[in-house]
Design an enzyme around this catalytic site. Structure first.
Site, PDB file in Angstrom:
ATOM      1  N   TYR A 150      22.217  39.372  39.744  1.00 36.11           N
ATOM      2  CA  TYR A 150      22.682  37.975  40.344  1.00 36.11           C
ATOM      3  C   TYR A 150      22.277  38.643  41.972  1.00 36.11           C
ATOM      4  CZ  TYR A 150      26.914  37.362  38.354  1.00 36.11           C
ATOM      5  OH  TYR A 150      28.339  36.934  38.291  1.00 36.11           O
ATOM      6  N   LYS A 165      29.091  41.419  44.330  1.00 35.02           N
ATOM      7  CA  LYS A 165      28.344  42.429  44.213  1.00 35.02           C
ATOM      8  C   LYS A 165      27.045  42.669  44.202  1.00 35.02           C
ATOM      9  CE  LYS A 165      29.513  41.039  39.774  1.00 35.02           C
ATOM     10  NZ  LYS A 165      30.721  42.846  38.991  1.00 35.02           N
TER      11      LYS A 165
HETATM   12  C1  HXC Z   1      37.828  26.561  40.523  1.00 35.31           C
HETATM   13  C2  HXC Z   1      38.838  28.289  40.916  1.00 35.31           C
HETATM   14  C3  HXC Z   1      38.840  28.638  39.237  1.00 35.31           C
HETATM   15  C4  HXC Z   1      37.271  27.945  38.631  1.00 35.31           C
HETATM   16  C5  HXC Z   1      40.186  29.782  39.997  1.00 35.31           C
HETATM   17  N1  HXC Z   1      40.048  29.004  40.470  1.00 35.31           N
HETATM   18  N2  HXC Z   1      39.631  29.743  38.886  1.00 35.31           N
HETATM   19  N3  HXC Z   1      38.183  27.402  41.276  1.00 35.31           N
HETATM   20  N4  HXC Z   1      37.206  27.193  39.594  1.00 35.31           N
HETATM   21  N5  HXC Z   1      37.519  28.267  37.342  1.00 35.31           N
HETATM   22  C6  HXC Z   1      40.334  29.648  42.302  1.00 35.31           C
HETATM   23  C7  HXC Z   1      41.946  28.605  41.929  1.00 35.31           C
HETATM   24  O1  HXC Z   1      41.874  27.520  41.830  1.00 35.31           O
HETATM   25  C8  HXC Z   1      42.393  29.206  43.585  1.00 35.31           C
HETATM   26  O2  HXC Z   1      42.080  29.273  44.799  1.00 35.31           O
HETATM   27  C9  HXC Z   1      41.076  31.345  43.492  1.00 35.31           C
HETATM   28  O3  HXC Z   1      40.531  30.868  42.745  1.00 35.31           O
HETATM   29  C10 HXC Z   1      42.622  32.256  42.986  1.00 35.31           C
HETATM   30  O4  HXC Z   1      42.707  31.858  41.174  1.00 35.31           O
HETATM   31  P1  HXC Z   1      44.082  32.152  40.686  1.00 35.31           P
HETATM   32  O5  HXC Z   1      44.159  31.848  39.936  1.00 35.31           O
HETATM   33  O6  HXC Z   1      45.594  32.011  41.519  1.00 35.31           O
HETATM   34  O7  HXC Z   1      43.911  33.957  41.126  1.00 35.31           O
HETATM   35  P2  HXC Z   1      43.889  35.353  40.130  1.00 35.31           P
HETATM   36  O8  HXC Z   1      45.247  34.971  38.935  1.00 35.31           O
HETATM   37  O9  HXC Z   1      43.845  36.454  41.042  1.00 35.31           O
HETATM   38  O10 HXC Z   1      42.535  35.412  39.015  1.00 35.31           O
HETATM   39  C11 HXC Z   1      41.597  35.267  39.544  1.00 35.31           C
HETATM   40  C12 HXC Z   1      40.152  35.314  39.289  1.00 35.31           C
HETATM   41  C13 HXC Z   1      40.727  35.250  36.986  1.00 35.31           C
HETATM   42  C14 HXC Z   1      38.812  35.706  39.226  1.00 35.31           C
HETATM   43  C15 HXC Z   1      40.118  33.784  39.227  1.00 35.31           C
HETATM   44  O11 HXC Z   1      39.572  34.485  37.309  1.00 35.31           O
HETATM   45  C16 HXC Z   1      40.387  36.265  36.581  1.00 35.31           C
HETATM   46  O12 HXC Z   1      41.018  37.110  36.890  1.00 35.31           O
HETATM   47  N6  HXC Z   1      39.455  36.594  36.172  1.00 35.31           N
HETATM   48  C17 HXC Z   1      39.547  37.981  35.691  1.00 35.31           C
HETATM   49  C18 HXC Z   1      38.318  37.787  34.408  1.00 35.31           C
HETATM   50  C19 HXC Z   1      37.576  37.916  34.570  1.00 35.31           C
HETATM   51  O13 HXC Z   1      36.628  36.756  35.148  1.00 35.31           O
HETATM   52  N7  HXC Z   1      36.753  37.914  33.746  1.00 35.31           N
HETATM   53  C20 HXC Z   1      35.256  37.940  33.626  1.00 35.31           C
HETATM   54  C21 HXC Z   1      34.381  38.430  34.661  1.00 35.31           C
HETATM   55  S1  HXC Z   1      32.613  38.348  33.654  1.00 35.31           S
HETATM   56  P3  HXC Z   1      42.970  28.165  45.450  1.00 35.31           P
HETATM   57  O14 HXC Z   1      42.383  27.198  46.764  1.00 35.31           O
HETATM   58  O15 HXC Z   1      43.695  26.643  44.396  1.00 35.31           O
HETATM   59  O16 HXC Z   1      44.271  28.644  45.765  1.00 35.31           O
HETATM   60  C22 HXC Z   1      31.186  39.187  35.360  1.00 35.31           C
HETATM   61  C23 HXC Z   1      30.230  39.393  34.493  1.00 35.31           C
HETATM   62  C24 HXC Z   1      29.230  38.710  35.369  1.00 35.31           C
HETATM   63  O17 HXC Z   1      31.468  39.091  35.849  1.00 35.31           O
HETATM   64  C25 HXC Z   1      27.623  39.029  35.348  1.00 35.31           C
HETATM   65  C26 HXC Z   1      27.198  38.278  34.206  1.00 35.31           C
HETATM   66  C27 HXC Z   1      25.497  38.666  34.041  1.00 35.31           C
END
Ligand code: HXC
Length: 268
Positions: A150, A165
Site C-alpha cells: 500500500y 512506507k
Molecule cells: C486510533 C490510535 C490507536 C487506534 C493508538 N492511537 N492506537 N488512534 N486508533 N487503534 C493513537 C493514540 O490515541 C495516540 O494519539 C497516538 O496514537 C500514540 O499512541 P500511544 O499508544 O501513546 O503510542 P505508542 O505507545 O508509542 O504506540 C505506538 C502505536 C502502537 C503505533 C500506536 O500500536 C504500537 O507500538 N504498535 C507496535 C506493534 C504494531 O503495531 N505492530 C503491527 C505492525 S503490522 P493521541 O492523540 O490520543 O495522543 C504492519 C503490517 C502492515 O505494520 C502491512 C500489512 C499488509
C-alpha cells in the site's frame, strides 16, 4: 561471481534486526542465524527479544538482544556503535520494527500520525544512518526495509503507515544510488498478509476481516513468516550482490489481484 553455500553464507557475519522479538523480524533472525550469522535483535520489550535469542541459541545459532526504541535517534546510534564495538562488524540491517493500527484518516489524531511516522519512517532512517557509518567505512553492507504494497496503491485506514512506507521506498532508492559504488546495498521487501500476531491483531482482528483479507489473495492463503524470511535472506546475501534499490513483493499476488473485473467464466 561464486554462488555461496546458502546453508553457511552468513558465517562470520553480523546482522541487526529491529522488531526482532516477534513475527517477520523473529523469522528473519532465525533464518540469518541458521546460515551461520550472528543476529542482534532489537525491540522495545525485553521478554520477546530474550525468547528469540533463546530459541536461536537452542537451535545452535548465535544471537543477542538490546532493548531500545527506534524513535530515539541518539540511543539507536549508540546501540549500533555498541554492536560494532562488541562484534567487530555489522554486515546487515533489517528495518522491520513497525507500528500500525487502522483508523479512518479524518479520525486520526496528529499524535497517532506522528507515532507511526516516527516508528516506521524516522526509525528506519535512524538505524540506517547509524549502520551506514560502519558499512560505508568497511565498503560493504546490506540494508533491508520491510514495507507494504500500500506504499504505492494506498489503502483506506492506513494513511499514516502507507505514507511512512512510501517514504521508505523513496529513501531506499535514493540511498541505493548514493551508496552503490561504496558497496552498500539497500532494498525492500513488501510482504502481503502474513501470519503474525502483531499484524493479525492490528489489521485483521475479526473473523470477518480475516476472511475478507484471505479472499483477496489470489494464492488463497496467508504467508508464513518463514517464507518471508527466505526472501529476506536472499536480499541480504551475496547472491543478491547486484540488486539494489529494489522492492521484492511477497504477497501471493494480492496487490496485482485487486482488479475490479472478475475472471469467472461467463463474466465480462
Ligand atoms: C486510533 C490510535 C490507536 C487506534 C493508538 N492511537 N492506537 N488512534 N486508533 N487503534 C493513537 C493514540 O490515541 C495516540 O494519539 C497516538 O496514537 C500514540 O499512541 P500511544 O499508544 O501513546 O503510542 P505508542 O505507545 O508509542 O504506540 C505506538 C502505536 C502502537 C503505533 C500506536 O500500536 C504500537 O507500538 N504498535 C507496535 C506493534 C504494531 O503495531 N505492530 C503491527 C505492525 S503490522 P493521541 O492523540 O490520543 O495522543 C504492519 C503490517 C502492515 O505494520 C502491512 C500489512 C499488509
Amino acid at each position: 561471481m561464486t554462488i555461496p553455500d546458502i546453508h553457511s553464507e552468513f558465517k562470520g557475519r553480523v546482522a541487526v534486526v529491529t522488531g526482532g522479538g516477534s513475527g517477520i523480524g523473529r523469522a528473519v533472525a532465525h533464518r540469518y542465524a541458521a546460515a551461520g550469522g550472528k543476529v542482534i535483535v532489537l525491540g522495545r520489550r525485553e521478554e520477546p527479544l530474550k525468547e528469540t535469542v533463546e530459541q536461536i541459541v537452542a537451535a545452535g545459532g548465535a544471537a543477542d538482544f538490546v532493548s531500545c526504541d527506534v524513535r530515539d535517534a541518539a540511543f539507536m546510534a549508540g546501540v549500533i556503535d555498541g554492536v560494532v564495538d562488541r562484534e567487530g562488524r555489522i554486515d546487515a540491517l533489517v528495518n522491520n520494527a513497525a507500528g500500525n493500527f487502522v483508523s479512518p484518516a479524518e479520525d486520526l489524531s496528529p499524535n497517532g500520525w506522528k507515532a507511526v511516522i516516527d516508528i516506521v519512517l524516522n526509525g528506519s532512517f535512524y538505524a540506517t544512518h547509524a549502520a551506514a557509518q560502519h558499512m560505508l567505512a568497511a565498503g560493504s553492507g546490506a540494508i533491508l526495509n520491510v514495507i507494504a504494497t500500500y506504499a504505492w496503491h494506498g489503502h483506506p485506514g492506513t494513511v499514516h503507515s502507507a505514507a511512512a512506507k512510501g517514504g521508505i521506498v523513496a529513501m531506499t532508492r535514493t540511498l541505493a544510488v548514493e551508496w552503490a559504488a561504496r558497496g552498500v546495498r539497500v532494498n525492500c521487501i513488501a510482504p502481503g498478509p502474513t501470519e503474525t500476531e502483531g499484524a493479525s491483531r492490528a489489521l485483521w482482528g475479526t473473523d470477518a476481516a480475516r476472511t475478507r483479507v484471505q479472499a483477496g489473495v489470489p494464492a488463497g492463503r496467508f504467508a508464513g513468516p518463514e517464507e518471508i524470511a527466505e526472501s529476506a535472506s536472499f536480499l541480504l546475501s551475496d547472491r543478491a550482490d547486484y540488486i539494489t534499490g529494489e522492492v521484492l513483493v511477497i504477497d501471493g499476488g494480492q496487490w496485482l489481484g485487486k482488479s475490479i473485473y472478475t475472471h469467472e467464466k461467463g463474466s465480462a
